[in-house]
Design a protein around this motif. Structure first.
Motif, mmCIF file in Angstrom:
data_model
loop_
_atom_site.group_PDB
_atom_site.id
_atom_site.type_symbol
_atom_site.label_atom_id
_atom_site.label_comp_id
_atom_site.label_asym_id
_atom_site.label_seq_id
_atom_site.Cartn_x
_atom_site.Cartn_y
_atom_site.Cartn_z
ATOM 1 N N GLY A 90 0.827 -1.141 0.030
ATOM 2 C CA GLY A 90 0.060 -0.035 0.110
ATOM 3 C C GLY A 90 0.733 1.124 0.208
ATOM 4 N N LEU A 104 -14.657 -2.875 -3.190
ATOM 5 C CA LEU A 104 -14.512 -1.840 -2.281
ATOM 6 C C LEU A 104 -15.410 -2.336 -1.002
ATOM 7 C CD1 LEU A 104 -14.845 1.329 -4.567
ATOM 8 C CD2 LEU A 104 -12.808 0.622 -2.988
ATOM 9 N N ASN A 105 -15.315 -2.000 0.162
ATOM 10 C CA ASN A 105 -16.108 -2.400 1.315
ATOM 11 C C ASN A 105 -17.354 -1.672 0.988
ATOM 12 O OD1 ASN A 105 -17.245 -2.666 3.743
ATOM 13 N ND2 ASN A 105 -15.351 -2.498 4.824
ATOM 14 N N MET A 108 -18.607 1.150 4.144
ATOM 15 C CA MET A 108 -17.653 1.949 4.204
ATOM 16 C C MET A 108 -17.772 3.136 3.267
ATOM 17 S SD MET A 108 -13.975 0.657 5.669
ATOM 18 C CE MET A 108 -13.096 1.994 6.388
ATOM 19 N N ASP A 112 -13.669 7.259 3.750
ATOM 20 C CA ASP A 112 -12.901 6.397 4.820
ATOM 21 C C ASP A 112 -12.095 5.666 4.087
ATOM 22 O OD1 ASP A 112 -14.057 7.887 6.919
ATOM 23 O OD2 ASP A 112 -15.733 6.585 7.319
ATOM 24 N N GLN A 113 -12.235 5.013 2.920
ATOM 25 C CA GLN A 113 -11.624 3.945 2.355
ATOM 26 C C GLN A 113 -10.288 4.334 1.731
ATOM 27 O OE1 GLN A 113 -13.720 0.328 0.487
ATOM 28 N NE2 GLN A 113 -15.537 1.380 0.811
ATOM 29 N N ILE A 114 -10.358 5.786 1.270
ATOM 30 C CA ILE A 114 -9.384 6.395 0.774
ATOM 31 C C ILE A 114 -8.325 6.770 1.830
ATOM 32 C CG2 ILE A 114 -8.464 8.065 -0.657
ATOM 33 C CD1 ILE A 114 -11.059 7.916 -2.206
ATOM 34 N N GLU A 116 -8.236 5.875 4.836
ATOM 35 C CA GLU A 116 -7.580 4.730 5.629
ATOM 36 C C GLU A 116 -6.165 4.752 5.262
ATOM 37 O OE1 GLU A 116 -9.330 0.814 4.986
ATOM 38 O OE2 GLU A 116 -9.124 0.560 7.151
ATOM 39 N N MET A 117 -5.742 4.681 4.108
ATOM 40 C CA MET A 117 -4.377 4.906 3.483
ATOM 41 C C MET A 117 -3.553 5.852 4.187
ATOM 42 S SD MET A 117 -4.246 2.390 1.464
ATOM 43 C CE MET A 117 -2.735 2.619 0.550
ATOM 44 N N VAL A 119 -4.128 7.208 7.086
ATOM 45 C CA VAL A 119 -4.049 6.812 8.472
ATOM 46 C C VAL A 119 -3.105 5.500 8.772
ATOM 47 C CG1 VAL A 119 -5.430 5.746 10.501
ATOM 48 C CG2 VAL A 119 -6.389 7.321 9.004
ATOM 49 N N LEU A 120 -3.389 4.739 7.816
ATOM 50 C CA LEU A 120 -2.196 3.323 8.126
ATOM 51 C C LEU A 120 -0.725 3.942 7.834
ATOM 52 C CD1 LEU A 120 -4.412 0.676 6.132
ATOM 53 C CD2 LEU A 120 -3.575 0.741 8.493
ATOM 54 N N HIS A 121 -0.629 4.372 6.772
ATOM 55 C CA HIS A 121 0.711 4.695 6.310
ATOM 56 C C HIS A 121 1.700 6.129 6.449
ATOM 57 C CE1 HIS A 121 0.706 0.792 4.308
ATOM 58 N NE2 HIS A 121 -0.325 1.148 3.660
ATOM 59 N N MET A 165 -10.745 3.025 -6.458
ATOM 60 C CA MET A 165 -9.508 2.138 -6.394
ATOM 61 C C MET A 165 -8.125 2.601 -6.769
ATOM 62 S SD MET A 165 -9.926 -0.733 -5.189
ATOM 63 C CE MET A 165 -8.145 -1.318 -5.173
ATOM 64 N N ILE A 168 -7.261 4.996 -4.099
ATOM 65 C CA ILE A 168 -6.473 4.151 -2.965
ATOM 66 C C ILE A 168 -5.151 3.654 -3.142
ATOM 67 C CG2 ILE A 168 -6.771 2.178 -1.632
ATOM 68 C CD1 ILE A 168 -9.891 2.321 -1.929
ATOM 69 N N PHE B 208 -13.438 -7.399 -1.353
ATOM 70 C CA PHE B 208 -12.974 -6.146 -0.746
ATOM 71 C C PHE B 208 -11.973 -6.248 0.514
ATOM 72 C CE2 PHE B 208 -17.076 -7.213 1.430
ATOM 73 C CZ PHE B 208 -16.651 -7.139 2.726
ATOM 74 N N SER B 214 -4.545 -5.386 0.725
ATOM 75 C CA SER B 214 -3.550 -4.989 -0.167
ATOM 76 C C SER B 214 -3.251 -3.551 0.291
ATOM 77 C CB SER B 214 -3.885 -4.658 -1.571
ATOM 78 O OG SER B 214 -4.877 -3.667 -1.637
ATOM 79 N N LYS B 215 -4.141 -2.888 1.328
ATOM 80 C CA LYS B 215 -3.638 -1.713 1.888
ATOM 81 C C LYS B 215 -2.697 -1.498 2.739
ATOM 82 C CE LYS B 215 -8.112 0.878 1.612
ATOM 83 N NZ LYS B 215 -9.480 1.167 2.356
ATOM 84 N N GLY B 216 -2.541 -2.976 3.364
ATOM 85 C CA GLY B 216 -1.245 -3.000 4.214
ATOM 86 C C GLY B 216 -1.757 -2.730 5.778
ATOM 87 N N ARG B 221 -6.937 -4.737 12.528
ATOM 88 C CA ARG B 221 -7.992 -3.828 11.996
ATOM 89 C C ARG B 221 -8.474 -4.441 10.953
ATOM 90 N NH1 ARG B 221 -6.888 2.221 11.358
ATOM 91 N NH2 ARG B 221 -8.422 2.715 9.648
ATOM 92 N N ASN B 230 -19.414 -6.418 8.141
ATOM 93 C CA ASN B 230 -19.918 -7.128 6.825
ATOM 94 C C ASN B 230 -20.643 -8.374 7.183
ATOM 95 O OD1 ASN B 230 -19.735 -5.602 4.110
ATOM 96 N ND2 ASN B 230 -17.774 -5.148 5.127
#
Lengths: 325, 310
Positions: A90, A104-105, A108, A112-114, A116-117, A119-121, A165, A168, B208, B214-216, B221, B230
């Motif tokens: 990612g 995609l979830n 959400m 939030d899904q974008i 999240e990247m 937030v994570l990294h 996608m 993201i 998903f 893939s987002k790591g 989490r 879900n």
């Protein structure tokens, strides 16, 4: 080629179950330069997606990397611990998948899904990540991003979702983007748009692209170099113009001939589109010798005797055929 | 949403009408009436008394007349008077509804608190001994009849360990509630464990989830942010159906634990052919089911953004 960003050496992926492991990807070598656009082509089931998942560390049981190196810069992705792989996924390597409808979830918001990247990294707060997500949506040319950020995937079209996608995948400016048939599930009318978008953004960010497709025409048009896979092996790898105009391996030839081109069918007096007879052998049925032998027009007895080595071509590139042109 | 509620109301009225008709028809077909039940056990009730009772209760009226009277009264909110106790059915029910409701809530609470985590862990550790153990437990829970499980629990916790009272309502405290609630909750718990396991496995294979990987992100989490909700959406319907049918399902268990709920009233009243009381009890059971189903539909609005009712 510039300094390689990805250097895959002898990568093997096998189905590891209770019996002896069954090889699905057989000693694949790939090199992708910084910012290069590289194409990987083949029929369904030839192992191209497995290669991609192996590089991204996303193989799931019972598939496993059973050999080789995956060097991303100075790091071997095949051997680093899970935790470290997770941090790089990612951030340094990211992926776009084929099915935007389900990738995609559904519960959400796209924001939030974008977000999240980031937030994570990047360790951003949710609020800051949201700001960055709006920017990212804007970059993939989604109109009124500050409104769309609150949309759920089911409220967006297929093309829109694939843009999300892409947002993201490219959020953290990765060194390598693996695009696994990113346009196959989309309407023909927006396929070109999506491909152009990916290429443009990657060019701007200096991200190398590994474009996986069964569409040799598309890949030849946008990539610097193309590798053709068949039954788990790379059978030909060359600069894309050459591979398209002078295919060397009979399988590549078949793929090129199978492309429908305006007027050509009539010229040749054909009534049907050209096809390659037969199907890709199943994993457990890979033959000893050349794996394409059963479908090959140039097959001889040597072909089936022993596995076929790789030949270096004069104009650069490689081919795995005893009777290459 | 208002539309949903109105539609549900109409649906409920229709359902109630059909159920009442069925009960009326059934009780006119099966042998025995309220007066004949009085003569059971070789009790000596004089013919005079019987005739006067039949007259007074309108038991000699033809079926359509009795049915019409009942429906008219019901439409005005009058559940009628019990043949056996001569008390208004609504009075008899009011105390029992709370007891039954409490039991149903405790049982579904047990079922969800045990079944959901059990199914979840089984799916996450698919193929491990935990999975095997959990699913063996679940199949056993589904296979053992409730009253038998209840007897075993009584034997163990009350007679042997002296931890809990055997049966009865007591003063309405927790100690009397535990055994009947667990007994009633075992089958739904087992079913929920299996449904949850299937739902989690299905969700784990979703595209998903691969995207999320893939987002790591960490597995924790992944599970909390992407998987759990879900999977829960898939399980919610089962929870609702199990909860809704709990009052009907508790009939035998209530009897076993001498629980003063709607279910034991139903059983007693059926024996006496006390039709107004039977109708009243069934009405409560049906309405509870419809109510819970509506609540589940509303819950979906909150949990799943894809769902809109218009």
């Amino acid at each position: 080629m510039s300094e390689p960003i990805l250097d895959v050496r002898d990568l093997s992926v096998s189905l590891v179950g209770s019996g002896p492991p069954i090889g699905a990807v057989d000693r694949v070598n790939l090199t992708i330069g910084r910012g290069e656009v590289f194409g990987l082509v083949g029929e369904s089931g030839c192992g191209k997606s497995l290669c991609a998942l192996a590089i991204a560390g996303l193989l799931r049981q019972p598939m496993q990397v059973t050999g080789g190196q995956i060097m991303l810069g100075a790091t071997d992705l095949a051997t680093i611990p899970q935790r470290q792989m997770r941090r790089m996924r990612g951030d340094d390597v990211s992926m776009i998948f084929q099915e935007p409808m389900t990738a995609l979830n559904p519960l959400m918001t796209v924001g939030d899904q974008i977000g999240e990247m980031f937030v994570l990294h990047r360790g951003l707060s949710r609020r800051a990540a949201r700001k960055k997500a709006i920017e990212a949506l804007d970059q993939v040319r989604v109109s009124s991003p500050e409104r769309r950020i609150n949309a759920y995937p089911h409220q967006l079209s297929g093309g829109m979702r694939q843009r999300v996608m892409i947002a993201i995948a490219l959020a953290c400016d990765p060194k390598l983007l693996i695009a696994d048939e990113p346009t196959t599930a989309l309407d023909v009318t927006i396929q070109a748009e999506i491909v152009e978008l990916v290429l443009e953004l990657c060019r701007a960010k200096g991200t190398a692209v590994m474009m996986i497709s069964h569409d040799l025409g598309l890949v030849a048009r946008i990539c610097n170099r193309v590798a053709v896979m068949y039954a788990g092996q790379i059978v030909e790898e060359r600069a894309s113009a050459e591979i398209f105009n002078h295919p060397s391996h009979p399988y590549t030839r078949g793929l090129v001939d199978a492309l429908p081109r305006l007027g050509r069918r009539l010229e040749r007096g054909q009534r049907r589109l050209t096809e390659i007879a037969g199907v890709v052998p199943a994993l457990h049925e890979f033959p000893e010798g050349c794996r394409f032998a059963a479908r090959c027009p140039r097959v001889t007895s040597e072909c089936t005797a022993a596995s076929v080595p790789v030949t270096q071509l004069d104009g650069g590139g490689i081919v795995r055929c005893l009777h290459h042109v | 949403m208002l539309q949903l509620l109105l539609r549900r109301l109409a649906q409920a009225a229709l359902t109630v009408f059909i159920v009442i008709s069925l009960v009326f028809v059934l009780f006119s077909v099966i042998p025995g009436t309220f007066t004949s039940s009085l003569q059971a056990d070789k009790r000596d009730v004089s013919q005079d008394v019987i005739e006067r009772l039949e007259d007074e209760l309108g038991l000699n009226d033809p079926l359509p007349v009795r049915f019409a009277n009942y429906v008219t009264d019901l439409a005005q909110g009058d559940l009628g008077v019990s043949y056996a106790t001569r008390r208004p059915v609504s009075d008899m029910l009011s105390g029992r509804i709370w007891a039954s409701f409490k039991l149903a809530c405790a049982a579904i609470f047990f079922a969800v608190c045990v079944g959901l985590p059990l199914g979840f862990i089984a799916a996450i550790r698919q193929g491990s001994w935990i999975d095997t153990a959990a699913m063996t437990f679940a199949v056993s829970g589904l296979s053992i009849p409730g009253f038998w499980a209840g007897l075993l629990l009584m034997y163990l916790f009350s007679l042997k360990l002296h931890l809990l009272p055997t049966f009865g309502y007591g003063s309405g405290g927790l100690s009397h509630l535990i055994l009947p609630a667990i007994t009633l909750g075992i089958a739904p718990m087992a079913l929920l464990a299996r449904t949850t396991r299937a739902a989690v496995l299905e969700t784990l294979n979703a595209d998903f989830i691969r995207t999320a990987r893939s987002k790591g992100m960490s597995e924790r989490r992944l599970v909390t942010r992407h998987l759990a909700r879900n999977a829960f959406v898939l399980v919610l319907t089962t929870i609702g159906l199990q909860f809704g049918s709990m009052l009907g399902g508790s009939v035998v268990i209530e009897k076993l634990f001498a629980w003063p709920g709607v279910g034991s009233l139903l059983i007693d009243s059926v024996g006496l052919r006390d039709i107004p009381a039977v109708q009243g009890a069934i009405l409560v059971i049906v309405l509870f089911f419809l109510l819970i189903n509506t609540l589940v539909d509303l819950a979906y609005l909150v949990v799943d953004p894809r769902i809109r009712y218009n």
